[in-house]
Design a protein around this motif. Structure first.
Motif, PDB file in Angstrom:
ATOM      1  N   ASN A 189       0.837  -1.203   0.000  1.00 38.09           N
ATOM      2  CA  ASN A 189       0.000   0.000   0.000  1.00 38.09           C
ATOM      3  C   ASN A 189       0.871   1.253   0.000  1.00 38.09           C
ATOM      4  N   VAL A 190       1.937   1.233   0.793  1.00 37.22           N
ATOM      5  CA  VAL A 190       2.925   2.306   0.801  1.00 37.22           C
ATOM      6  C   VAL A 190       4.252   1.670   0.404  1.00 37.22           C
TER       7      VAL A 190
ATOM      8  N   GLU B 210       2.008   5.916  -2.488  1.00 34.23           N
ATOM      9  CA  GLU B 210       0.899   5.343  -1.742  1.00 34.23           C
ATOM     10  C   GLU B 210      -0.196   4.978  -2.731  1.00 34.23           C
ATOM     11  N   LYS B 211      -0.808   3.834  -2.506  1.00 33.98           N
ATOM     12  CA  LYS B 211      -1.897   3.409  -3.386  1.00 33.98           C
ATOM     13  C   LYS B 211      -3.163   4.144  -2.962  1.00 33.98           C
ATOM     14  N   ARG B 212      -3.670   4.952  -3.881  1.00 32.03           N
ATOM     15  CA  ARG B 212      -4.907   5.698  -3.654  1.00 32.03           C
ATOM     16  C   ARG B 212      -5.816   5.479  -4.850  1.00 32.03           C
TER      17      ARG B 212
END
Length: 170
Positions: A122-123, A150-152
């Motif tokens: 995710n990060v 970061e996965k957004r």
């Protein structure tokens, strides 16, 4: 053979203690644990994904397309460019990058190479190398960088970026 009454009492007491202790031992739990083990992220696949972002970034930087470059940053990103104060937020980052793009000679090509990535999926922290070549292919600048992505909304976006050159022109 005669036994001492004290010995008989002692043996009876020890036997009684063994029985009592054995009966009071807690039963072993046999129920299955339901603890879930988190799957480890596929860092090779993430490295490929980050390299694709860096290739897009390099192409946009080479083309001096500030809007495409800015689309790769989160609104709350922080840029720590070589010889510049820390830039917080997209507006400040835009100004730093425009200055850098203006200073770069026409006809140069920018390359970013992802060397390593690590994180939880995710990060992700990326470590990479920067190479800038002139129109003839001669390396005119080399450096290194670290980016934190970061996965957004299902895709990686840069939230922190630090970079510097290996050697300044004299």
């Amino acid at each position: 053979m005669k036994t001492n009454p004290f010995t008989t009492v002692l043996i009876a007491f020890v036997a009684l203690m063994l029985v009592v202790t054995g009966c009071n031992t807690p039963a072993k739990k046999t129920e299955a644990t339901t603890e879930q083990v988190a799957a480890k992220p596929d860092m090779a696949a993430i490295k490929t994904e980050i390299q694709a972002i860096e290739t897009e970034w390099a192409n946009a930087t080479t083309a001096k397309d500030i809007d495409k470059v800015m689309a790769l940053y989160a609104d709350d990103a922080v840029e720590m460019a070589d010889d510049e104060p820390m830039a917080v937020g997209k507006a400040a980052i835009r100004q730093v990058l425009l200055k850098s793009m203006k200073a770069r000679q026409s006809g140069t090509t920018v390359y970013y190479e992802t060397m390593d990535v690590y994180g939880d999926g995710n990060v992700v922290t990326e470590v990479g190398k920067t190479t800038v070549k002139d129109a003839s292919g001669k390396v005119v600048s080399a450096g290194k960088y670290m980016g934190i992505f970061e996965k957004r909304d299902g895709k990686f976006i840069c939230i922190r970026d630090i970079n510097n050159e290996d050697q300044k022109d004299k």
